[in-house]
Write a protein that holds these residues in place. Sequence first.
Motif, PDB file in Angstrom:
ATOM      1  N   ARG A 114       0.833  -1.203   0.000  1.00 56.95           N
ATOM      2  CA  ARG A 114       0.000   0.000   0.000  1.00 56.95           C
ATOM      3  C   ARG A 114       0.866   1.251   0.000  1.00 56.95           C
ATOM      4  NH1 ARG A 114      -3.910  -2.533   4.407  1.00 56.95           N
ATOM      5  NH2 ARG A 114      -5.657  -3.183   3.098  1.00 56.95           N
ATOM      6  N   LEU A 115       1.884   1.233   0.845  1.00 56.98           N
ATOM      7  CA  LEU A 115       2.741   2.400   0.971  1.00 56.98           C
ATOM      8  C   LEU A 115       3.424   2.755  -0.346  1.00 56.98           C
ATOM      9  CD1 LEU A 115       4.308   1.517   4.429  1.00 56.98           C
ATOM     10  CD2 LEU A 115       3.005   3.595   3.942  1.00 56.98           C
ATOM     11  N   ARG A 116       3.887   1.748  -1.046  1.00 66.23           N
ATOM     12  CA  ARG A 116       4.564   1.991  -2.320  1.00 66.23           C
ATOM     13  C   ARG A 116       3.630   2.699  -3.304  1.00 66.23           C
ATOM     14  NH1 ARG A 116       5.936  -2.884  -3.121  1.00 66.23           N
ATOM     15  NH2 ARG A 116       7.872  -2.776  -1.942  1.00 66.23           N
ATOM     16  N   LYS A 117       2.382   2.273  -3.307  1.00 67.53           N
ATOM     17  CA  LYS A 117       1.391   2.897  -4.200  1.00 67.53           C
ATOM     18  C   LYS A 117       1.152   4.363  -3.811  1.00 67.53           C
ATOM     19  CE  LYS A 117      -3.378   2.169  -5.880  1.00 67.53           C
ATOM     20  NZ  LYS A 117      -4.007   3.406  -5.376  1.00 67.53           N
ATOM     21  N   ILE A 118       1.060   4.625  -2.519  1.00 66.36           N
ATOM     22  CA  ILE A 118       0.832   5.995  -2.071  1.00 66.36           C
ATOM     23  C   ILE A 118       2.037   6.871  -2.389  1.00 66.36           C
ATOM     24  CG2 ILE A 118       0.347   7.466  -0.080  1.00 66.36           C
ATOM     25  CD1 ILE A 118      -0.970   4.992   1.236  1.00 66.36           C
ATOM     26  N   PRO A 125       7.634   9.847   1.077  1.00 72.12           N
ATOM     27  CA  PRO A 125       8.273   8.564   1.367  1.00 72.12           C
ATOM     28  C   PRO A 125       7.429   7.680   2.270  1.00 72.12           C
ATOM     29  CG  PRO A 125       9.862  10.338   1.555  1.00 72.12           C
ATOM     30  CD  PRO A 125       8.525  10.982   1.397  1.00 72.12           C
ATOM     31  N   GLU A 126       7.468   6.381   1.995  1.00 72.46           N
ATOM     32  CA  GLU A 126       6.714   5.418   2.795  1.00 72.46           C
ATOM     33  C   GLU A 126       7.065   5.536   4.276  1.00 72.46           C
ATOM     34  OE1 GLU A 126       7.198   1.428   1.121  1.00 72.46           O
ATOM     35  OE2 GLU A 126       7.944   2.380  -0.702  1.00 72.46           O
ATOM     36  N   SER A 127       8.338   5.648   4.568  1.00 73.30           N
ATOM     37  CA  SER A 127       8.769   5.657   5.963  1.00 73.30           C
ATOM     38  C   SER A 127       8.335   6.916   6.706  1.00 73.30           C
ATOM     39  CB  SER A 127      10.292   5.512   6.039  1.00 73.30           C
ATOM     40  OG  SER A 127      10.939   6.542   5.315  1.00 73.30           O
ATOM     41  N   ILE A 128       8.183   8.034   5.997  1.00 79.04           N
ATOM     42  CA  ILE A 128       7.695   9.262   6.632  1.00 79.04           C
ATOM     43  C   ILE A 128       6.246   9.068   7.075  1.00 79.04           C
ATOM     44  CG2 ILE A 128       6.911  11.618   6.116  1.00 79.04           C
ATOM     45  CD1 ILE A 128       9.767  11.701   6.787  1.00 79.04           C
ATOM     46  N   ASP A 209      -9.638   7.843   1.054  1.00 83.25           N
ATOM     47  CA  ASP A 209      -9.948   6.410   1.008  1.00 83.25           C
ATOM     48  C   ASP A 209      -8.753   5.698   0.393  1.00 83.25           C
ATOM     49  OD1 ASP A 209     -10.961   3.872   0.617  1.00 83.25           O
ATOM     50  OD2 ASP A 209     -12.251   4.455  -1.058  1.00 83.25           O
ATOM     51  N   GLY A 210      -8.086   4.868   1.193  1.00 82.92           N
ATOM     52  CA  GLY A 210      -6.910   4.172   0.689  1.00 82.92           C
ATOM     53  C   GLY A 210      -7.141   2.727   0.320  1.00 82.92           C
ATOM     54  N   ASP A 211      -8.301   2.183   0.700  1.00 81.78           N
ATOM     55  CA  ASP A 211      -8.548   0.760   0.414  1.00 81.78           C
ATOM     56  C   ASP A 211      -9.672   0.530  -0.582  1.00 81.78           C
ATOM     57  OD1 ASP A 211     -10.788   1.329   1.958  1.00 81.78           O
ATOM     58  OD2 ASP A 211     -10.050   0.271   3.732  1.00 81.78           O
ATOM     59  N   GLY A 212     -10.221   1.635  -1.135  1.00 80.74           N
ATOM     60  CA  GLY A 212     -11.191   1.511  -2.213  1.00 80.74           C
ATOM     61  C   GLY A 212     -12.602   1.159  -1.811  1.00 80.74           C
ATOM     62  N   ASP A 213     -12.944   1.317  -0.518  1.00 78.99           N
ATOM     63  CA  ASP A 213     -14.308   0.974  -0.110  1.00 78.99           C
ATOM     64  C   ASP A 213     -15.239   2.181  -0.115  1.00 78.99           C
ATOM     65  OD1 ASP A 213     -13.513   2.408   2.108  1.00 78.99           O
ATOM     66  OD2 ASP A 213     -13.950   0.813   3.566  1.00 78.99           O
ATOM     67  N   GLY A 214     -14.737   3.317  -0.564  1.00 77.30           N
ATOM     68  CA  GLY A 214     -15.576   4.500  -0.689  1.00 77.30           C
ATOM     69  C   GLY A 214     -15.668   5.344   0.567  1.00 77.30           C
ATOM     70  N   ARG A 215     -14.947   4.956   1.624  1.00 84.62           N
ATOM     71  CA  ARG A 215     -14.970   5.716   2.876  1.00 84.62           C
ATOM     72  C   ARG A 215     -13.549   6.056   3.305  1.00 84.62           C
ATOM     73  NH1 ARG A 215     -17.611   1.652   6.821  1.00 84.62           N
ATOM     74  NH2 ARG A 215     -16.266   0.277   5.573  1.00 84.62           N
ATOM     75  N   ASP A 222      -5.968   0.918   8.220  1.00 83.49           N
ATOM     76  CA  ASP A 222      -4.582   1.381   8.109  1.00 83.49           C
ATOM     77  C   ASP A 222      -4.337   2.025   6.751  1.00 83.49           C
ATOM     78  OD1 ASP A 222      -4.243   0.263  10.607  1.00 83.49           O
ATOM     79  OD2 ASP A 222      -3.177  -1.518   9.886  1.00 83.49           O
ATOM     80  N   ALA A 223      -4.941   1.475   5.714  1.00 84.58           N
ATOM     81  CA  ALA A 223      -4.760   2.023   4.371  1.00 84.58           C
ATOM     82  C   ALA A 223      -5.269   3.450   4.288  1.00 84.58           C
ATOM     83  CB  ALA A 223      -5.477   1.141   3.349  1.00 84.58           C
ATOM     84  N   ASP A 224      -6.433   3.714   4.870  1.00 86.29           N
ATOM     85  CA  ASP A 224      -6.996   5.056   4.848  1.00 86.29           C
ATOM     86  C   ASP A 224      -6.150   6.019   5.684  1.00 86.29           C
ATOM     87  OD1 ASP A 224      -8.928   3.763   3.411  1.00 86.29           O
ATOM     88  OD2 ASP A 224     -10.590   4.255   4.748  1.00 86.29           O
ATOM     89  N   THR A 225      -5.658   5.528   6.813  1.00 88.81           N
ATOM     90  CA  THR A 225      -4.795   6.362   7.664  1.00 88.81           C
ATOM     91  C   THR A 225      -3.552   6.803   6.905  1.00 88.81           C
ATOM     92  OG1 THR A 225      -5.542   5.442   9.781  1.00 88.81           O
ATOM     93  CG2 THR A 225      -3.298   6.297   9.703  1.00 88.81           C
ATOM     94  N   LEU A 226      -2.882   5.873   6.273  1.00 89.67           N
ATOM     95  CA  LEU A 226      -1.638   6.194   5.575  1.00 89.67           C
ATOM     96  C   LEU A 226      -1.882   7.057   4.345  1.00 89.67           C
ATOM     97  CD1 LEU A 226      -0.022   2.681   5.989  1.00 89.67           C
ATOM     98  CD2 LEU A 226       0.742   4.800   7.098  1.00 89.67           C
ATOM     99  N   ALA A 227      -2.948   6.774   3.605  1.00 92.97           N
ATOM    100  CA  ALA A 227      -3.280   7.591   2.435  1.00 92.97           C
ATOM    101  C   ALA A 227      -3.613   9.020   2.859  1.00 92.97           C
ATOM    102  CB  ALA A 227      -4.454   6.979   1.680  1.00 92.97           C
ATOM    103  N   SER A 228      -4.259   9.160   3.996  1.00 94.58           N
ATOM    104  CA  SER A 228      -4.631  10.490   4.486  1.00 94.58           C
ATOM    105  C   SER A 228      -3.401  11.268   4.924  1.00 94.58           C
ATOM    106  CB  SER A 228      -5.628  10.361   5.639  1.00 94.58           C
ATOM    107  OG  SER A 228      -6.836   9.751   5.204  1.00 94.58           O
ATOM    108  N   ILE A 229      -2.454  10.597   5.579  1.00 90.55           N
ATOM    109  CA  ILE A 229      -1.209  11.257   5.964  1.00 90.55           C
ATOM    110  C   ILE A 229      -0.447  11.699   4.715  1.00 90.55           C
ATOM    111  CG2 ILE A 229       1.059  10.909   7.021  1.00 90.55           C
ATOM    112  CD1 ILE A 229      -0.351   8.998   9.021  1.00 90.55           C
ATOM    113  N   GLY A 230      -0.365  10.820   3.721  1.00 90.71           N
ATOM    114  CA  GLY A 230       0.300  11.181   2.472  1.00 90.71           C
ATOM    115  C   GLY A 230      -0.341  12.388   1.815  1.00 90.71           C
ATOM    116  N   ASN A 231      -1.672  12.416   1.797  1.00 92.83           N
ATOM    117  CA  ASN A 231      -2.371  13.536   1.182  1.00 92.83           C
ATOM    118  C   ASN A 231      -2.131  14.831   1.955  1.00 92.83           C
ATOM    119  OD1 ASN A 231      -4.208  14.491  -0.904  1.00 92.83           O
ATOM    120  ND2 ASN A 231      -5.690  14.797   0.748  1.00 92.83           N
ATOM    121  N   TYR A 232      -2.056  14.734   3.282  1.00 91.08           N
ATOM    122  CA  TYR A 232      -1.764  15.919   4.090  1.00 91.08           C
ATOM    123  C   TYR A 232      -0.411  16.501   3.689  1.00 91.08           C
ATOM    124  CZ  TYR A 232      -1.134  18.992   8.091  1.00 91.08           C
ATOM    125  OH  TYR A 232      -0.933  20.097   8.871  1.00 91.08           O
TER     126      TYR A 232
END
Length: 347
Positions: A114-118, A125-128, A209-215, A222-232
């Motif tokens: 997931r991280l690599r995709k984000i 960076p994934e680690s950030i 939404d990082g896992d594609g469920d529309g929310r 965890d996917a949504d959390t990480l995608a949201s941090i990346g977007n921030y």
Amino acid sequence: MWGLPKTLTILGAALALLGCGMPVAPAHAQDDSSFQSFLAQLRVQARSEGVSERTLDAVLPSLTLNQRVIDLDRQQPGNPASTAVPPYAPYRIAHVDAQRISRGRAAYQAQRWRLRKIEDETGVPESIMVAIWGNETNYGVVMGGFDLPRALASLAFEGRRRALFTEEFIGALKMIDNGVPRSKLVGSWAGATGGPQFLPSVYNRLARDGDGDGRADIWTSDADTLASIGNYFVNAGWRRGQPWGVAVNVPAGFDRSQVVNRMVSPRCPRVFQRHSGWKTMAEWRALGITSQSRSWPPDNVLATLIEPDGAGNTAYLLTGNYRVILDYNCSNFYALSVGLLSDAVAQ
């Protein structure tokens, strides 16, 4: 008579003894009554900003004043009389410890796909992303247990930062309007919630939404959390391919007067006044600054110098991406810990 000035308490008792027919209500009852009146004002403002009557009717009648969050807010440090800055080392030891690094590496490996995709999409960076998650909630373990609407309404009522907490309270109502269950709205006493510890206004702007469920479920996904941090971080201006900084050695006898920062930041001035002026990496090297590792950003990258434990100890050259971490939490100790945890997690 908790909560009333002593002179008013004595006056009320005297009037009662004189038979004036003016009973003095307990202070907490007066506070609760005033709080309910304040909620009526919040209802009007929230309605004017588009919050539905359904949500207002569901939430507002259930709210009572939470004195605990008001007390916690009042305990926050203001401008200390002393300008002495504590050393960074104790904070680093507590926040970039073996357990947090180990848990971070496990989370990093488990979420790599997931991280690599984000990272491909955002450049963050994934680690950030993992390091922010670790610093904010210990990778989703500690997210707080305060009811957000109650906490935020209480803080708005208290008035010290009324505009801020009114905005966040209405933001929480908008989250409910947009389908977030009320039961999800728990977090810190100051209104931060979920894995990234977003305030409601930040969630409404930047949660993804990082896992594609529309929310955008930053509480259990965890996917949504990480995608949201990346977007921030993208929104705050993260520059793809640039590190946050690098640990360096400053030579003995270094003339710090030649790198003084003469600018005053309008935001977090006490944080930024610890930084030097900007120079390129090539210029820092020419001044005798050496990296503690083999890595060294390109010569044209601009950076500032910070010596968080004073002369003779590890220093750091900080790029513009370090300022993005400060946008998340404007504290040098916090931002340095995110950067160092990120480096450790990625090893």
